[in-house]
Design an enzyme around this catalytic site. Structure first.
Site, PDB file in Angstrom:
ATOM      1  N   PHE A 166     116.065  23.626  49.110  1.00 15.76           N
ATOM      2  CA  PHE A 166     117.269  23.848  48.283  1.00 15.76           C
ATOM      3  C   PHE A 166     117.595  22.627  47.412  1.00 15.76           C
ATOM      4  CE2 PHE A 166     122.115  23.483  48.963  1.00 15.76           C
ATOM      5  CZ  PHE A 166     122.412  23.968  47.693  1.00 15.76           C
TER       6      PHE A 166
ATOM      7  N   ASP B  54     105.449  18.724  50.149  1.00 12.64           N
ATOM      8  CA  ASP B  54     106.236  19.684  50.926  1.00 12.64           C
ATOM      9  C   ASP B  54     105.302  20.497  51.820  1.00 12.64           C
ATOM     10  OD1 ASP B  54     109.283  21.210  50.326  1.00 12.64           O
ATOM     11  OD2 ASP B  54     107.793  22.164  51.632  1.00 12.64           O
ATOM     12  N   ALA B  55     105.719  20.699  53.070  1.00 15.63           N
ATOM     13  CA  ALA B  55     104.896  21.429  54.041  1.00 15.63           C
ATOM     14  C   ALA B  55     105.014  22.945  53.872  1.00 15.63           C
ATOM     15  CB  ALA B  55     105.312  21.033  55.463  1.00 15.63           C
ATOM     16  N   LEU B  56     105.953  23.397  53.048  1.00 13.99           N
ATOM     17  CA  LEU B  56     106.213  24.837  52.884  1.00 13.99           C
ATOM     18  C   LEU B  56     106.456  25.504  54.237  1.00 13.99           C
ATOM     19  CD1 LEU B  56     103.749  25.887  50.013  1.00 13.99           C
ATOM     20  CD2 LEU B  56     106.161  25.230  49.858  1.00 13.99           C
TER      21      LEU B  56
ATOM     22  N   THR C 127     123.076  13.059  56.055  1.00 11.50           N
ATOM     23  CA  THR C 127     124.180  14.026  56.091  1.00 11.50           C
ATOM     24  C   THR C 127     125.431  13.447  56.747  1.00 11.50           C
ATOM     25  OG1 THR C 127     124.844  16.059  57.250  1.00 11.50           O
ATOM     26  CG2 THR C 127     122.993  14.899  58.176  1.00 11.50           C
ATOM     27  N   ASP C 128     126.578  14.015  56.394  1.00 13.87           N
ATOM     28  CA  ASP C 128     127.833  13.606  57.041  1.00 13.87           C
ATOM     29  C   ASP C 128     127.840  13.966  58.529  1.00 13.87           C
ATOM     30  OD1 ASP C 128     128.038  16.385  56.700  1.00 13.87           O
ATOM     31  OD2 ASP C 128     130.033  16.333  55.776  1.00 13.87           O
ATOM     32  N   GLU C 129     126.938  14.896  58.922  1.00 15.12           N
ATOM     33  CA  GLU C 129     126.980  15.387  60.314  1.00 15.12           C
ATOM     34  C   GLU C 129     126.606  14.307  61.330  1.00 15.12           C
ATOM     35  OE1 GLU C 129     125.557  19.389  60.845  1.00 15.12           O
ATOM     36  OE2 GLU C 129     125.829  19.825  58.721  1.00 15.12           O
TER      37      GLU C 129
ATOM     38  N   TYR D 112     120.227  18.932  65.506  1.00 11.80           N
ATOM     39  CA  TYR D 112     119.962  18.625  64.080  1.00 11.80           C
ATOM     40  C   TYR D 112     120.560  17.276  63.702  1.00 11.80           C
ATOM     41  CZ  TYR D 112     120.939  18.443  59.056  1.00 11.80           C
ATOM     42  OH  TYR D 112     121.062  18.024  57.757  1.00 11.80           O
TER      43      TYR D 112
ATOM     44  N   LYS E 140     118.831  13.649  62.623  1.00  8.71           N
ATOM     45  CA  LYS E 140     119.094  12.969  61.338  1.00  8.71           C
ATOM     46  C   LYS E 140     119.623  11.546  61.602  1.00  8.71           C
ATOM     47  CE  LYS E 140     118.900  14.368  57.639  1.00  8.71           C
ATOM     48  NZ  LYS E 140     117.771  14.406  56.647  1.00  8.71           N
TER      49      LYS E 140
ATOM     50  N   LEU F  58     125.821  29.096  55.325  1.00  7.59           N
ATOM     51  CA  LEU F  58     127.007  29.956  55.240  1.00  7.59           C
ATOM     52  C   LEU F  58     127.117  30.729  53.917  1.00  7.59           C
ATOM     53  CD1 LEU F  58     129.712  30.796  56.676  1.00  7.59           C
ATOM     54  CD2 LEU F  58     130.805  29.072  55.255  1.00  7.59           C
TER      55      LEU F  58
ATOM     56  N   ASN G 144     136.273  27.638  56.981  1.00  7.11           N
ATOM     57  CA  ASN G 144     135.202  28.612  56.703  1.00  7.11           C
ATOM     58  C   ASN G 144     135.734  29.973  56.266  1.00  7.11           C
ATOM     59  OD1 ASN G 144     133.253  26.733  57.376  1.00  7.11           O
ATOM     60  ND2 ASN G 144     133.223  27.335  59.537  1.00  7.11           N
TER      61      ASN G 144
HETATM   62  P1  NAD Z   1     115.978  22.960  53.132  1.00 12.47           P
HETATM   63  O1  NAD Z   1     115.877  23.417  54.548  1.00 12.47           O
HETATM   64  O2  NAD Z   1     116.419  23.931  52.102  1.00 12.47           O
HETATM   65  O3  NAD Z   1     114.574  22.395  52.653  1.00 12.47           O
HETATM   66  C1  NAD Z   1     113.798  21.533  53.445  1.00 12.47           C
HETATM   67  C2  NAD Z   1     112.445  21.361  52.761  1.00 12.47           C
HETATM   68  O4  NAD Z   1     111.681  20.410  53.524  1.00 12.47           O
HETATM   69  C3  NAD Z   1     111.627  22.654  52.700  1.00 12.47           C
HETATM   70  O5  NAD Z   1     111.051  22.795  51.431  1.00 12.47           O
HETATM   71  C4  NAD Z   1     110.554  22.448  53.770  1.00 12.47           C
HETATM   72  O6  NAD Z   1     109.341  23.142  53.486  1.00 12.47           O
HETATM   73  C5  NAD Z   1     110.370  20.933  53.712  1.00 12.47           C
HETATM   74  N1  NAD Z   1     109.829  20.388  54.973  1.00 12.47           N
HETATM   75  C6  NAD Z   1     110.260  20.639  56.231  1.00 12.47           C
HETATM   76  N2  NAD Z   1     109.514  19.964  57.120  1.00 12.47           N
HETATM   77  C7  NAD Z   1     108.600  19.249  56.406  1.00 12.47           C
HETATM   78  C8  NAD Z   1     107.569  18.337  56.752  1.00 12.47           C
HETATM   79  N3  NAD Z   1     107.307  18.038  58.036  1.00 12.47           N
HETATM   80  N4  NAD Z   1     106.834  17.783  55.766  1.00 12.47           N
HETATM   81  C9  NAD Z   1     107.079  18.090  54.466  1.00 12.47           C
HETATM   82  N5  NAD Z   1     108.031  18.959  54.081  1.00 12.47           N
HETATM   83  C10 NAD Z   1     108.797  19.518  55.038  1.00 12.47           C
HETATM   84  O7  NAD Z   1     116.923  21.677  53.158  1.00 12.47           O
HETATM   85  P2  NAD Z   1     118.036  21.188  52.124  1.00 12.47           P
HETATM   86  O8  NAD Z   1     119.301  21.894  52.397  1.00 12.47           O
HETATM   87  O9  NAD Z   1     117.468  21.178  50.761  1.00 12.47           O
HETATM   88  O10 NAD Z   1     118.235  19.680  52.628  1.00 12.47           O
HETATM   89  C11 NAD Z   1     117.459  18.620  52.093  1.00 12.47           C
HETATM   90  C12 NAD Z   1     117.870  17.313  52.761  1.00 12.47           C
HETATM   91  O11 NAD Z   1     119.248  17.067  52.517  1.00 12.47           O
HETATM   92  C13 NAD Z   1     117.699  17.309  54.272  1.00 12.47           C
HETATM   93  O12 NAD Z   1     117.213  16.044  54.662  1.00 12.47           O
HETATM   94  C14 NAD Z   1     119.105  17.539  54.808  1.00 12.47           C
HETATM   95  O13 NAD Z   1     119.271  16.951  56.081  1.00 12.47           O
HETATM   96  C15 NAD Z   1     119.926  16.846  53.749  1.00 12.47           C
HETATM   97  N6  NAD Z   1     121.297  17.357  53.583  1.00 12.47           N
HETATM   98  C16 NAD Z   1     121.507  18.684  53.380  1.00 12.47           C
HETATM   99  C17 NAD Z   1     122.801  19.158  53.192  1.00 12.47           C
HETATM  100  C18 NAD Z   1     123.079  20.619  52.929  1.00 12.47           C
HETATM  101  O14 NAD Z   1     124.259  21.012  52.869  1.00 12.47           O
HETATM  102  N7  NAD Z   1     122.097  21.468  52.730  1.00 12.47           N
HETATM  103  C19 NAD Z   1     123.884  18.274  53.228  1.00 12.47           C
HETATM  104  C20 NAD Z   1     123.610  16.904  53.434  1.00 12.47           C
HETATM  105  C21 NAD Z   1     122.316  16.470  53.606  1.00 12.47           C
HETATM  106  P1  TYD Z   2     126.137  25.923  57.863  1.00 16.24           P
HETATM  107  O1  TYD Z   2     125.982  26.487  56.496  1.00 16.24           O
HETATM  108  O2  TYD Z   2     125.159  26.316  58.922  1.00 16.24           O
HETATM  109  O3  TYD Z   2     126.207  24.337  57.694  1.00 16.24           O
HETATM  110  P2  TYD Z   2     126.584  23.196  58.798  1.00 16.24           P
HETATM  111  O4  TYD Z   2     126.605  23.784  60.143  1.00 16.24           O
HETATM  112  O5  TYD Z   2     125.439  22.254  58.620  1.00 16.24           O
HETATM  113  O6  TYD Z   2     127.898  22.646  58.377  1.00 16.24           O
HETATM  114  O7  TYD Z   2     127.587  26.301  58.397  1.00 16.24           O
HETATM  115  C1  TYD Z   2     128.762  25.951  57.660  1.00 16.24           C
HETATM  116  C2  TYD Z   2     129.962  26.351  58.486  1.00 16.24           C
HETATM  117  O8  TYD Z   2     129.976  27.790  58.577  1.00 16.24           O
HETATM  118  C3  TYD Z   2     129.902  25.850  59.918  1.00 16.24           C
HETATM  119  O9  TYD Z   2     131.214  25.510  60.349  1.00 16.24           O
HETATM  120  C4  TYD Z   2     129.395  27.043  60.713  1.00 16.24           C
HETATM  121  C5  TYD Z   2     129.940  28.212  59.947  1.00 16.24           C
HETATM  122  N1  TYD Z   2     129.112  29.447  59.998  1.00 16.24           N
HETATM  123  C6  TYD Z   2     129.677  30.661  60.395  1.00 16.24           C
HETATM  124  O10 TYD Z   2     130.875  30.757  60.703  1.00 16.24           O
HETATM  125  N2  TYD Z   2     128.869  31.764  60.430  1.00 16.24           N
HETATM  126  C7  TYD Z   2     127.547  31.711  60.119  1.00 16.24           C
HETATM  127  O11 TYD Z   2     126.858  32.766  60.210  1.00 16.24           O
HETATM  128  C8  TYD Z   2     126.983  30.459  59.710  1.00 16.24           C
HETATM  129  C9  TYD Z   2     125.527  30.337  59.354  1.00 16.24           C
HETATM  130  C10 TYD Z   2     127.810  29.348  59.657  1.00 16.24           C
END
Ligand code: NAD
Ligand code: TYD
Length: 340
Positions: free
Chosen positions: A11, A33-35, A128-130, A153, A157, A193, A252
């Site tokens: 993403f 990327d590992a896809l 991440t903030d998590e 998770y 991280k 979500l 949420n």
């Molecule tokens: P995503 O799950 O959409 O994509 C992850 C990508 O990493 C995929 O393309 C997958 O094929 C690739 N991948 C997984 N394992 C791999 C490996 N071993 N080698 C090479 N490629 C690999 O994730 P995202 O939401 O785009 O998040 C990207 C980064 O940002 C992550 O590190 C995540 O922790 C961080 N992040 C995400 C959010 C969020 O809200 N989505 C918020 C803060 C930080």
């Molecule tokens: P999510 O998108 O999984 O992100 P994160 O857990 O990393 O914050 O979830 C966002 C919020 O939405 C989280 O509080 C969990 C909640 N949630 C639901 O209530 N229902 C769902 O089906 C999912 C996937 C998340």
């Protein structure tokens, strides 16, 4: 600049690559990327058509493979790394933590080792903030908030963040760590979500809201996060950590209602289901440091962002359909089947 981006078919990585190549004529990106189930080469089909092979190269592989990373660094004379690659879904980490440890912890260390061996100039690690854990009703996370992750998770991280810190302290590798709040926008995998609720609402399926729906997340448009990562890459101080947020704290249930309203679907689709174990109650980010040192300010307000995002998913139903593999559906059936 010659940049290696990992996880670029996910993403945030795919949004980052598209945005960076369109705005920097002197930039070449190698995407490692590992896809996995969450990675889709199709998310960058337009980028491949516009920039490959001169300015964009795709390499399928695992970040845990140091030899492959070294080979790519040498072959493409890589100057900097942005590490997005990770296992990212909290619910999956609850059912099986092993892939999270493998990629997020061991994979990050392998990539750091390769970066050090080659002499990479800058290593940006996207976190991440998590990692900070959960907040009560008041206050925000700063970069000095102690790490207190609650899910496998976020623990993986946090482990990666500490290894990046150690690489900087021990070997002098030029690292920057970014920690961002919840992203939304185009190309997000429909397990998170917002795209999950969109795709279920479109199919008139029940929308599973965990617990009482009052858990709060700070939502940031992916374009704003990508700009933050770019600023960290170009202007971050070696060894620094930067928080990014969207200044859009929402329970949420409010997010789910906004999606239903945008789609003209009834609130009767909402189902309150068994809570996620260890569900963090609230996240909120203080990003004063990133504003002061990097000039970071989020541009999107949530109302505009959600309207644009819902419109994008409406127009890209084929993408949404194509990323939902059999394995993905199996996981979803099992997870939500047990919570109804
Ligand atoms: P995503 O799950 O959409 O994509 C992850 C990508 O990493 C995929 O393309 C997958 O094929 C690739 N991948 C997984 N394992 C791999 C490996 N071993 N080698 C090479 N490629 C690999 O994730 P995202 O939401 O785009 O998040 C990207 C980064 O940002 C992550 O590190 C995540 O922790 C961080 N992040 C995400 C959010 C969020 O809200 N989505 C918020 C803060 C930080
Ligand atoms: P999510 O998108 O999984 O992100 P994160 O857990 O990393 O914050 O979830 C966002 C919020 O939405 C989280 O509080 C969990 C909640 N949630 C639901 O209530 N229902 C769902 O089906 C999912 C996937 C998340």
């Amino acid at each position: 600049m010659r940049l290696l981006v990992t996880g670029g078919c996910g993403f945030i990585g795919s949004n980052f690559i598209r945005d960076m190549l369109s705005r920097h004529d002197d930039l070449t990106i190698v995407n490692l990327d590992a896809l996995t189930y969450a990675g889709n080469r199709q998310s960058l089909a337009d980028v491949e058509a516009a920039y490959a092979p001169e300015r964009y190269v795709f390499a399928r592989g695992d970040i845990a493979n140091s030899e492959l990373a070294l080979h790519l660094f040498e072959r493409h004379a890589i100057e900097a790394v942005v590490n997005f690659a990770a296992e990212t879904h909290v619910d999956r980490s609850i059912t099986d933590a092993a892939p999270f440890i493998r990629t997020n912890v061991a994979g990050t260390q392998a990539l750091l080792d390769a970066a050090r061996a080659f002499g990479i100039g800058r290593f940006v690690h996207v976190s991440t903030d998590e990692v900070y854990g959960s907040l009560g009703p008041e206050g925000k996370f700063t970069e000095d908030t102690p790490l207190a992750p609650n899910s496998p998770y976020s623990a993986s991280k946090a482990g990666a963040d500490l290894l990046v810190r150690a690489a900087n302290e021990t070997y002098g590798l030029d690292t920057v760590i970014t920690r961002c709040s919840n992203n939304y926008g185009p190309y997000q995998f429909p397990e998170k979500l917002i795209p999950l609720m969109f795709s279920r609402a479109m199919a008139d399926e029940a929308l599973p809201v965990y617990g009482d729906g009052a858990n709060v997340r700070d939502w940031i448009h992916v374009a704003d996060h990508c700009r933050g990562v770019e600023l960290a890459l170009l202007k971050g101080r070696p060894g620094a950590v930067y928080n990014f947020g969207g200044d859009a704290e929402k329970p949420n249930i409010e997010v789910v209602r906004a999606i239903l309203a945008a789609l003209g679907k009834p609130e009767s689709l909402i189902r309150f289901v068994t809570d996620r174990p260890g569900h963090d109650r609230r996240y909120a980010m203080d990003f004063t440091k990133a504003s002061r040192e990097l000039g970071f300010t989020p541009q999107y307000d949530f109302t505009r962002g959600i309207a644009e995002t819902v419109a994008w998913y409406r127009q890209n139903g084929a993408w949404l359909e194509s990323v939902q593999s059999g394995a993905y559906r199996q996981f979803m059936d099992k997870w939500y089947g047990g919570r109804a």
